[in-house]
Write an enzyme that holds these catalytic residues in place. Sequence first.
Site: not given
Length: 228
Positions: A7-8
């Site tokens: 995930f960013d």
Amino acid sequence: MLTNIFFDLDNTLLDFDGGEAHALSRALRQFGVDPTPAVLDRYHAINLSQWELLEEGKLTKDQVLTRRFDLLFAELGAACDSRAVCDRYEGFLAEEHGFVPGARGLLEALAPRYSLYLATNGAAAVQRRRLADAGILPYFRNIFISEEVGFHKPSPAFFRACFAAIPGFDPASALMVGDSLTADIRGGRDAGLRTCWLNRMGRPRRPDIVPDYIVTALDQLSVLLETL
């Protein structure tokens, strides 16, 4: 089989735009600059353009941090110390940890089923404080922050360093989820990952950067994962 999800952070899990506006307003007021909506919008555009230059290898991170304020103050005709404003802003930004809608519930649901990793650009001190204050560190097997890794997304070197830190990692088993077509989607694809673009703001697509999947809200990601 999908077992790993990267995930960013900013505007994927935590609401960076809202935090940016609040922190910037506080900092500018302390240096005598009125943070009108027009000023905040102009800073946001300048800031985005400078980070894109970093992604292209045309600026260093230190240059980005001060240059964005140099350019803003030059347009405003404000005689402010860009480094001092930047330091104050970064300090305020570290206190901002509001969630993108659905983010906490998504992490709670996915953590027992997948190995979750965070892959983010930004200052380590700022990002780690925001993560700790948001209470989401326990959901991740590892945290990869560009300043600590030594490379920035979308550099393949950033992703190679992430992969090397995960025992037995296979890119075919992983998905990269993020809001940035350049940093997250192009970076993930170049590194051999499947990618999912979180396009909450209805941004136009780019023919040169094509994600494997597109969702417009995080709750759609849970549905998507059931099909993978």
